[in-house]
Design a protein around this motif. Structure first.
Motif, mmCIF file in Angstrom:
data_model
loop_
_atom_site.group_PDB
_atom_site.id
_atom_site.type_symbol
_atom_site.label_atom_id
_atom_site.label_comp_id
_atom_site.label_asym_id
_atom_site.label_seq_id
_atom_site.Cartn_x
_atom_site.Cartn_y
_atom_site.Cartn_z
ATOM 1 N N ARG A 1 29.006 -32.829 158.966
ATOM 2 C CA ARG A 1 29.709 -33.150 157.729
ATOM 3 C C ARG A 1 30.275 -31.889 157.086
ATOM 4 O O ARG A 1 29.929 -30.767 157.457
ATOM 5 N N ILE A 2 31.115 -32.122 156.092
ATOM 6 C CA ILE A 2 31.640 -31.033 155.279
ATOM 7 C C ILE A 2 31.059 -31.182 153.876
ATOM 8 O O ILE A 2 31.137 -32.255 153.272
ATOM 9 N N ARG A 3 30.452 -30.124 153.397
ATOM 10 C CA ARG A 3 29.907 -30.129 152.043
ATOM 11 C C ARG A 3 30.972 -29.605 151.093
ATOM 12 O O ARG A 3 31.517 -28.508 151.309
ATOM 13 N N ALA A 4 31.296 -30.366 150.070
ATOM 14 C CA ALA A 4 32.280 -29.953 149.070
ATOM 15 C C ALA A 4 31.596 -29.900 147.711
ATOM 16 O O ALA A 4 31.254 -30.935 147.145
ATOM 17 N N ARG A 5 31.407 -28.708 147.215
ATOM 18 C CA ARG A 5 30.757 -28.526 145.916
ATOM 19 C C ARG A 5 31.818 -28.191 144.872
ATOM 20 O O ARG A 5 32.567 -27.228 145.023
ATOM 21 N N PHE A 6 31.863 -28.995 143.809
ATOM 22 C CA PHE A 6 32.780 -28.776 142.698
ATOM 23 C C PHE A 6 32.014 -28.094 141.565
ATOM 24 O O PHE A 6 31.019 -28.640 141.082
ATOM 25 N N THR B 1 33.885 -25.414 150.013
ATOM 26 C CA THR B 1 33.639 -26.263 151.175
ATOM 27 C C THR B 1 32.960 -25.467 152.271
ATOM 28 O O THR B 1 33.243 -24.282 152.465
ATOM 29 N N SER B 2 32.059 -26.130 153.000
ATOM 30 C CA SER B 2 31.319 -25.460 154.065
ATOM 31 C C SER B 2 30.862 -26.490 155.088
ATOM 32 O O SER B 2 30.668 -27.664 154.759
ATOM 33 N N LEU C 1 35.418 -29.740 161.458
ATOM 34 C CA LEU C 1 34.593 -28.972 160.527
ATOM 35 C C LEU C 1 35.238 -27.605 160.273
ATOM 36 O O LEU C 1 35.839 -27.016 161.172
ATOM 37 N N PRO C 2 35.117 -27.080 159.059
ATOM 38 C CA PRO C 2 35.597 -25.715 158.820
ATOM 39 C C PRO C 2 34.710 -24.716 159.556
ATOM 40 O O PRO C 2 33.534 -24.975 159.799
ATOM 41 N N ARG C 3 35.274 -23.589 159.902
ATOM 42 C CA ARG C 3 34.498 -22.580 160.623
ATOM 43 C C ARG C 3 33.553 -21.815 159.709
ATOM 44 O O ARG C 3 32.528 -21.296 160.157
ATOM 45 N N HIS C 4 33.923 -21.703 158.448
ATOM 46 C CA HIS C 4 33.087 -20.939 157.521
ATOM 47 C C HIS C 4 33.297 -21.473 156.112
ATOM 48 O O HIS C 4 34.170 -22.319 155.857
ATOM 49 N N GLU C 5 32.525 -20.975 155.203
ATOM 50 C CA GLU C 5 32.610 -21.401 153.807
ATOM 51 C C GLU C 5 33.877 -20.846 153.158
ATOM 52 O O GLU C 5 34.233 -19.677 153.352
ATOM 53 N N THR C 6 34.559 -21.683 152.394
ATOM 54 C CA THR C 6 35.746 -21.244 151.671
ATOM 55 C C THR C 6 35.670 -21.754 150.226
ATOM 56 O O THR C 6 35.055 -22.794 149.961
ATOM 57 N N THR C 7 36.299 -21.029 149.325
ATOM 58 C CA THR C 7 36.327 -21.405 147.915
ATOM 59 C C THR C 7 37.762 -21.413 147.419
ATOM 60 O O THR C 7 38.525 -20.468 147.694
#
Length: 255
Positions: free
Chosen positions: A194-199, A188-189, A163-169
């Motif tokens: 899970r990892i949420r990927a918003r486009f 991504t966050s 999992l990523p440590r924090h939200e990235t864009t």
């Protein structure tokens, strides 16, 4: 392609009508050119050496499929259950010569529902595994093993290991078509396991935003070690690490 990958359907003939309904409009425009370069770098030599067939698992809009047709002389099986992604794939194939299209078959189901047995000695799973739940991922390995001939190889682009440590864009490339400019970003966050990927996508004209759209996808991280264990359970044995560590190569055990 990219992180967008077709979800499984319940059975042949039933599919999710909404999968990639937003992203399909923007994928080839904003992401496919860069991904095509990566696909050739990662898999070109492998598909060029195919002697039985090539299997493209999660074909998307067809970058691996098209390369496989151009670089090999064997049948190609493109598996893509999402209609929104399969539509540009079919349009792309329709523009090819008859010599090429007679060698490609598009399967509109998940691989474990397509009924493919011993059709390929090279399988490619690009930008697909990350978007599969762990149970679906394990089912996929068994389906790939059935679709491969003995000693056939599977090339898997690895999902995020954790999992990523924090939200990235990350900004997507921009493209100009006529008077309109197209662009967007991926955020991504972490979200529990899970990892949420918003486009997020936008269309502008003279600096003014005409449209905005967004679509969210989910990814499940898995380490290389975890995947090797899962693959071995399906009779697929890891090969030596490749030059690009983003790809895991495995081979089906012999008869």
């Amino acid at each position: 392609m990219t992180v967008m990958s077709a979800p499984s359907i319940d059975h042949p003939g039933r599919e999710s009508q909404d999968a990639y309904a937003v992203s399909a409009e923007f994928y080839d425009l904003l992401q496919a050119e860069r991904d095509e370069v990566r696909v050739r770098a990662l898999y070109r030599d492998d598909v060029a050496g195919a002697r039985v067939g090539v299997l493209d698992v999660g074909a998307g809009t067809g970058r691996v499929t098209l390369m496989s047709l151009l670089e090999s002389r064997v049948p190609v099986h493109a598996v893509e259950p999402a209609r929104c992604m399969r539509t540009p794939l079919m349009t792309r194939l329709a523009s090819l010569s008859a010599e090429l299209t007679t060698r490609v078959t598009v399967h509109p189901y998940a691989l474990d529902e397509a009924g493919l047995r011993a059709v390929a000695d090279v399988a490619v799973c690009h930008n697909t595994v990350a978007c599969l739940r762990p149970t679906s991922r394990r089912a996929l390995w068994h389906a790939v093993a059935e679709a491969l001939v003995p000693t056939g190889a599977l090339l898997v682009q690895l999902p995020p290991a954790r999992l990523p440590r924090h939200e990235t864009t990350r900004a997507l490339p921009t493209r100009k078509i006529g008077r309109h400019e197209y662009g967007g970003s991926i955020m991504t966050s972490p979200d529990v396991d899970r990892i949420r990927a918003r486009f997020d996508y936008w269309v502008r004209e003279s600096g003014r935003v005409l449209r905005r759209h967004d679509e969210t996808f989910w990814m499940w991280p898995a380490s290389r070690t975890e995947l090797i264990v899962e693959l071995e359970e399906a009779g697929l044995v890891a090969l030596p690490e490749r030059r690009d560590p983003a790809v895991l190569a495995v081979r089906r055990a012999g008869p």
